[in-house]
Design an enzyme around this catalytic site. Structure first.
Site, short mmCIF file in Angstrom:
data_model
loop_
_atom_site.label_atom_id
_atom_site.label_comp_id
_atom_site.label_asym_id
_atom_site.label_seq_id
_atom_site.Cartn_x
_atom_site.Cartn_y
_atom_site.Cartn_z
N ARG A 184 -26.14 -10.65 -2.59
CA ARG A 184 -27.26 -9.75 -2.24
C ARG A 184 -28.56 -10.25 -2.86
O ARG A 184 -29.62 -10.19 -2.25
CB ARG A 184 -26.95 -8.34 -2.74
CG ARG A 184 -25.83 -7.69 -1.94
CD ARG A 184 -25.30 -6.44 -2.60
NE ARG A 184 -24.22 -5.87 -1.80
CZ ARG A 184 -23.15 -5.26 -2.30
NH1 ARG A 184 -23.00 -5.11 -3.59
NH2 ARG A 184 -22.23 -4.79 -1.50
N HIS B 217 -20.67 -4.66 -12.96
CA HIS B 217 -20.79 -4.51 -11.51
C HIS B 217 -21.24 -3.06 -11.29
O HIS B 217 -20.44 -2.16 -11.13
CB HIS B 217 -19.44 -4.77 -10.83
CG HIS B 217 -19.45 -4.54 -9.34
ND1 HIS B 217 -20.20 -5.28 -8.48
CD2 HIS B 217 -18.80 -3.62 -8.58
CE1 HIS B 217 -20.01 -4.85 -7.24
NE2 HIS B 217 -19.17 -3.83 -7.28
N ASP C 33 0.86 -1.20 0.00
CA ASP C 33 0.00 0.00 0.00
C ASP C 33 0.88 1.23 0.00
O ASP C 33 1.97 1.22 0.60
CB ASP C 33 -0.91 -0.01 1.25
CG ASP C 33 -2.13 0.89 1.10
OD1 ASP C 33 -1.95 2.11 0.94
OD2 ASP C 33 -3.24 0.37 1.12
N ASN D 163 -13.05 -0.12 -7.95
CA ASN D 163 -14.15 0.31 -8.81
C ASN D 163 -13.77 1.42 -9.77
O ASN D 163 -12.85 2.19 -9.48
CB ASN D 163 -15.31 0.81 -7.92
CG ASN D 163 -16.25 -0.33 -7.56
OD1 ASN D 163 -16.52 -1.20 -8.38
ND2 ASN D 163 -16.74 -0.29 -6.34
#
Ligand SMILES: NC(=O)C1=CN([C@@H]2O[C@H](COP(=O)(O)OP(=O)(O)OC[C@H]3O[C@@H](n4cnc5c(N)ncnc54)[C@H](O)[C@@H]3O)[C@@H](O)[C@H]2O)C=CC1
Ligand SMILES: O=C([O-])CC(=O)C(=O)O
Length: 317
Positions: A165, A189, A33, A135
């Site tokens: 879901r 998505h 990271d 995303n």
């Protein structure tokens, strides 16, 4: 198994590391990271959590199994070449309007820059299966494929939270257990999900919904991640369903479970009549990623919805 999580200091990346440590205790996880302190903080905490397993507290069966570990590393091709798979959760912080429906797209420009930076050091490494979570996942998966030049079979864009879901919602509507529900989802998505109701089953039996029931189910799936965000505060995305789903895909790669299909976003080159796009389609997995893409026959409504998803995602890829 050795798994590198790029973005491992963030919410989803750190939860993937924790979930792997519980679900597949022998896994060695490396967190990469730009915020190395955050990654180190999570690594120490998760390593401590693993000590519960060594004492057998509540799960004595873990005591006899080998235990992996969680560490941090600087980005480097050698870290990747030594791993069995990568998980990419690296992302810009959620933009201000990113907690409203359709908010995944607000990340697009900044996350394209981030994956370009990641590709610049990845492409010196040997190709390794990559589960992309950042995303908007279909566009980011496609860009990372293009920028690394690795075989497209290595790229798996994670979209399975929507399958979880929809199972939850169908279970509620039919008074069944979510474990008994199967309803795969293809497409984007995002707003252009394509639930395949023609293949949906509850307790192994086909299930029929009216058009308005189907619309309600799809609206629930589109809305609920944003409801979750708003309830918890906009910087805390759906870490639990995502991390468990990602860990299950990692496990599937390790199982080399050739026959079971899973719907993930992967670059298409003619399958379903589409190219220059990544979309969720049924794939068989093996340890190298996508073993093959399966082309289902779809009813007209599903085919039209998939074509819409293709047009929308392709034009912004
Ligand atoms: N596909 C899906 O189902 C889901 C996707 N997401 C997406 O996953 C992404 C991550 O979400 P969160 O973990 O909540 O975000 P976060 O902001 O908590 O974590 C992102 C991490 O990426 C790091 N980062 C940024 N640039 C980097 C680089 N070049 N190299 C390495 N690390 C870098 C940041 O320092 C941060 O620690 C978001 O784009 C989010 O929308 C989140 C949940 C579900
Ligand atoms: O919008 C987000 O960051 C979360 C997301 O993709 C999901 O939970 O499906």
């Amino acid at each position: 198994m050795d798994v590198v999580v790029i973005g491992g200091g963030g919410t989803v990346g750190s939860t993937v590391a924790y979930t792997l440590s519980v679900q597949i205790p022998a896994t060695n996880v490396t967190l990469v990271d730009t915020d190395i302190d955050a990654a180190e903080g999570h690594a120490i905490d998760i390593r401590h959590s693993m000590c519960h397993a060594t004492y057998g507290l509540g799960r004595p069966d873990f005591a006899s199994e080998p235990l992996g570990s969680v560490h941090v590393a600087e980005p480097s091709p050698s870290v990747v070449s030594e791993s069995d798979c990568l998980v990419v959760t690296a992302s810009a912080p959620r933009p201000k309007d990113g907690d409203a429906r359709g908010g995944r797209l607000t990340f697009l420009e900044r996350n394209l820059e981030i994956v370009d930076n990641i590709a610049a050091w990845l492409n010196e490494a040997d190709p390794t299966p990559v589960i992309v979570v950042s995303n908007p996942v279909d566009r980011i998966t496609h860009r990372l494929w293009r920028q690394t030049g690795w075989p497209r079979q290595r790229f798996l864009g994670y979209s399975l939270s929507e399958t979880a879901r929809i199972a939850d919602e169908i279970a509620r509507q039919t008074d069944a257990s979510p474990r008994e529900v199967y309803c795969p989802i293809l497409g984007e998505h995002g707003e252009h999900i394509v639930p395949i109701f023609s293949r949906a089953t509850v307790s192994g039996e086909p299930v029929n919904f009216s058009e308005s029931e189907r619309d309600d189910i799809v609206e629930y799936v589109r809305d609920v991640p944003y409801d979750v965000l708003k309830l918890r505060g906009a910087q805390d995305s759906s870490r639990w369903v995502t991390a468990r789903g990602v860990a299950s895909v990692v496990q599937r790669l390790d199982d080399d479970c050739a026959d079971a299909l899973v719907c993930l976003s992967t670059p298409l080159e003619g399958e379903y009549g589409f190219k220059d796009v990544s979309l969720s389609v049924p794939v068989r997995l093996d340890k190298d990623g996508v073993a093959n893409i399966v082309e289902w026959s779809l009813v007209e409504e599903e085919r039209t919805a998939l074509e819409d998803a293709y047009r929308v995602v392709r034009t912004s890829t």
